[in-house]
Design a protein around this motif. Sequence first.
Motif, PDB file in Angstrom:
ATOM      1  N   SER A 236      61.258   8.777  58.199  1.00  0.00           N
ATOM      2  CA  SER A 236      60.344   8.250  59.215  1.00  0.00           C
ATOM      3  C   SER A 236      60.215   6.740  59.174  1.00  0.00           C
ATOM      4  N   LYS A 237      60.835   6.100  58.158  1.00  0.00           N
ATOM      5  CA  LYS A 237      60.767   4.646  57.998  1.00  0.00           C
ATOM      6  C   LYS A 237      59.313   4.168  57.841  1.00  0.00           C
ATOM      7  N   VAL A 238      58.586   4.849  56.946  1.00  0.00           N
ATOM      8  CA  VAL A 238      57.198   4.513  56.661  1.00  0.00           C
ATOM      9  C   VAL A 238      56.981   4.551  55.149  1.00  0.00           C
ATOM     10  N   SER A 239      55.774   4.260  54.731  1.00  0.00           N
ATOM     11  CA  SER A 239      55.338   4.491  53.344  1.00  0.00           C
ATOM     12  C   SER A 239      54.219   5.526  53.366  1.00  0.00           C
ATOM     13  N   ILE A 299      45.825  15.097  51.180  1.00  0.00           N
ATOM     14  CA  ILE A 299      46.197  14.377  49.953  1.00  0.00           C
ATOM     15  C   ILE A 299      46.536  12.909  50.162  1.00  0.00           C
ATOM     16  N   GLY A 300      46.659  12.445  51.402  1.00  0.00           N
ATOM     17  CA  GLY A 300      47.031  11.049  51.564  1.00  0.00           C
ATOM     18  C   GLY A 300      47.170  10.633  53.005  1.00  0.00           C
ATOM     19  N   GLU A 301      47.799   9.483  53.198  1.00  0.00           N
ATOM     20  CA  GLU A 301      47.911   8.892  54.523  1.00  0.00           C
ATOM     21  C   GLU A 301      49.252   8.183  54.675  1.00  0.00           C
ATOM     22  N   VAL A 302      49.768   8.200  55.897  1.00  0.00           N
ATOM     23  CA  VAL A 302      51.001   7.482  56.214  1.00  0.00           C
ATOM     24  C   VAL A 302      50.652   6.030  56.530  1.00  0.00           C
ATOM     25  N   LYS A 303      51.418   5.114  55.945  1.00  0.00           N
ATOM     26  CA  LYS A 303      51.194   3.678  56.112  1.00  0.00           C
ATOM     27  C   LYS A 303      52.424   3.019  56.746  1.00  0.00           C
ATOM     28  N   PRO A 304      52.286   1.820  57.277  1.00  0.00           N
ATOM     29  CA  PRO A 304      53.479   1.072  57.685  1.00  0.00           C
ATOM     30  C   PRO A 304      54.360   0.818  56.461  1.00  0.00           C
ATOM     31  N   PRO A 305      55.646   0.534  56.655  1.00  0.00           N
ATOM     32  CA  PRO A 305      56.533   0.269  55.515  1.00  0.00           C
ATOM     33  C   PRO A 305      55.942  -0.801  54.598  1.00  0.00           C
ATOM     34  N   SER A 306      55.864  -0.490  53.285  1.00  0.00           N
ATOM     35  CA  SER A 306      55.157  -1.376  52.358  1.00  0.00           C
ATOM     36  C   SER A 306      55.958  -1.686  51.105  1.00  0.00           C
ATOM     37  N   GLY A 307      57.280  -1.586  51.177  1.00  0.00           N
ATOM     38  CA  GLY A 307      58.111  -1.920  50.024  1.00  0.00           C
ATOM     39  C   GLY A 307      58.347  -0.763  49.088  1.00  0.00           C
ATOM     40  N   TYR A 308      57.842   0.398  49.392  1.00  0.00           N
ATOM     41  CA  TYR A 308      58.081   1.613  48.629  1.00  0.00           C
ATOM     42  C   TYR A 308      58.033   2.780  49.604  1.00  0.00           C
ATOM     43  N   ILE A 312      52.016   7.637  44.475  1.00  0.00           N
ATOM     44  CA  ILE A 312      51.139   8.721  44.032  1.00  0.00           C
ATOM     45  C   ILE A 312      50.347   8.199  42.851  1.00  0.00           C
ATOM     46  N   GLY A 313      49.077   7.893  43.079  1.00  0.00           N
ATOM     47  CA  GLY A 313      48.315   7.214  42.036  1.00  0.00           C
ATOM     48  C   GLY A 313      48.938   5.866  41.759  1.00  0.00           C
ATOM     49  N   ASP A 314      49.303   5.628  40.493  1.00  0.00           N
ATOM     50  CA  ASP A 314      49.940   4.357  40.115  1.00  0.00           C
ATOM     51  C   ASP A 314      51.467   4.433  40.153  1.00  0.00           C
ATOM     52  N   ARG A 315      52.020   5.617  40.432  1.00  0.00           N
ATOM     53  CA  ARG A 315      53.472   5.817  40.389  1.00  0.00           C
ATOM     54  C   ARG A 315      54.083   5.563  41.760  1.00  0.00           C
ATOM     55  N   ARG A 316      55.126   4.752  41.793  1.00  0.00           N
ATOM     56  CA  ARG A 316      55.824   4.460  43.054  1.00  0.00           C
ATOM     57  C   ARG A 316      57.219   5.076  43.044  1.00  0.00           C
ATOM     58  N   TYR A 317      57.611   5.598  44.169  1.00  0.00           N
ATOM     59  CA  TYR A 317      58.941   6.162  44.364  1.00  0.00           C
ATOM     60  C   TYR A 317      59.631   5.340  45.448  1.00  0.00           C
ATOM     61  N   ASN A 318      60.780   4.759  45.090  1.00  0.00           N
ATOM     62  CA  ASN A 318      61.436   3.815  45.981  1.00  0.00           C
ATOM     63  C   ASN A 318      62.693   4.359  46.646  1.00  0.00           C
ATOM     64  N   GLU A 319      63.082   5.595  46.303  1.00  0.00           N
ATOM     65  CA  GLU A 319      64.235   6.207  46.940  1.00  0.00           C
ATOM     66  C   GLU A 319      63.979   7.700  47.108  1.00  0.00           C
ATOM     67  N   PRO A 320      64.666   8.337  48.058  1.00  0.00           N
ATOM     68  CA  PRO A 320      64.438   9.762  48.303  1.00  0.00           C
ATOM     69  C   PRO A 320      65.248  10.641  47.353  1.00  0.00           C
ATOM     70  N   TYR A 321      65.044  10.411  46.062  1.00  0.00           N
ATOM     71  CA  TYR A 321      65.782  11.151  45.043  1.00  0.00           C
ATOM     72  C   TYR A 321      64.946  11.206  43.779  1.00  0.00           C
ATOM     73  N   VAL A 322      64.515  12.398  43.403  1.00  0.00           N
ATOM     74  CA  VAL A 322      63.762  12.613  42.172  1.00  0.00           C
ATOM     75  C   VAL A 322      64.493  13.690  41.379  1.00  0.00           C
ATOM     76  N   GLU A 323      64.926  13.357  40.181  1.00  0.00           N
ATOM     77  CA  GLU A 323      65.656  14.318  39.360  1.00  0.00           C
ATOM     78  C   GLU A 323      64.725  15.440  38.920  1.00  0.00           C
TER      79      GLU A 323
END
Length: 330
Positions: A236-239, A299-308, A312-323
Amino acid sequence: MLRILMKIGKVHPALLQRLVFTRRGAARGDVVVGPAIGEDAAVVDLGGKYLVTHTDPITGSVNLLGSLAVYIPTNDVAVRGVEPMWLSVALLLPPGASEHLLDAITRQMDEAARRLGVTIVGGHTEVTTAVTRPVAVVTAMGVGNRFVSTSGAKPGDVVVMTKSAGQEAASILASDFAEEALKRGVPAEALERARGLIAEISVAKEALALADLATSMHDPTEGGVANGLAEIAYASKVSIDVRREDVVVYREVEALCRAFRIDPLETLSSGVLLATVPRGRLGEALERLQKLGVPHAVIGEVKPPSGYLVKIGDRRYNEPYVEDKLFALF
């Protein structure tokens, strides 16, 4: 030429983009949604109606294989807002497989398909040296008048989840690794509750109920809720900002994931529906879920693109890949 070995699990998005998505054969104008990161199912224009189709390999369980072979691929059709109708199943069994094993798998498939009103229309079954445990490769299909894409989330939308993060992983751990779980201190009653979660793996009823409200819907499988949200954000090109304390994790899921050192937000979570809904229609969406009796949370809200992609809390996910660490157990 340097040969880089790939990790177990989903192929990394960069490799998919380079070696898979660029090699799609002939281009056809009737393909509305084709292969893309985060998109759950292909959409083909039939001329006024849409065929939604998705293929999934079921490799993460033995004891629940038949049930998962129905629920997981039909989820990917349902989150398009289209009723799953048909399945085609290729079932691969290892050498030495017994008739009892085949009977157990097909019995589960039949029961799950009947529960959803889905027909198994064909497929293939064989014993082969190509696999060391049973594998099902399943294509689910449905036809509808409209569809929902993963890529439709808009800034300002509210994020809703149903059921519990990690519930699919917990049901597998309780079924395929029960003895080890007991050795690691998981109470027997927690195992029993977790095994019962297989009955909650389908998202069809809640996805169809929200189809005309949601801007985006997604079924988080490998990599869990964290990866599912990252895929929505990427497509969606959002955060997306999520309050970790609001993400639902059942006690039995927490106990099993802790015992096996797996983050419940980063592991198989089929049965969870992730939906983004315009804030003005949130009340209507929650009312529908309440009437269905489906556990849910905002659980949350969609934001404009914000660099991530996702925070989730203090954890940031920067790519669509979680092992997903569950697969290392097999």
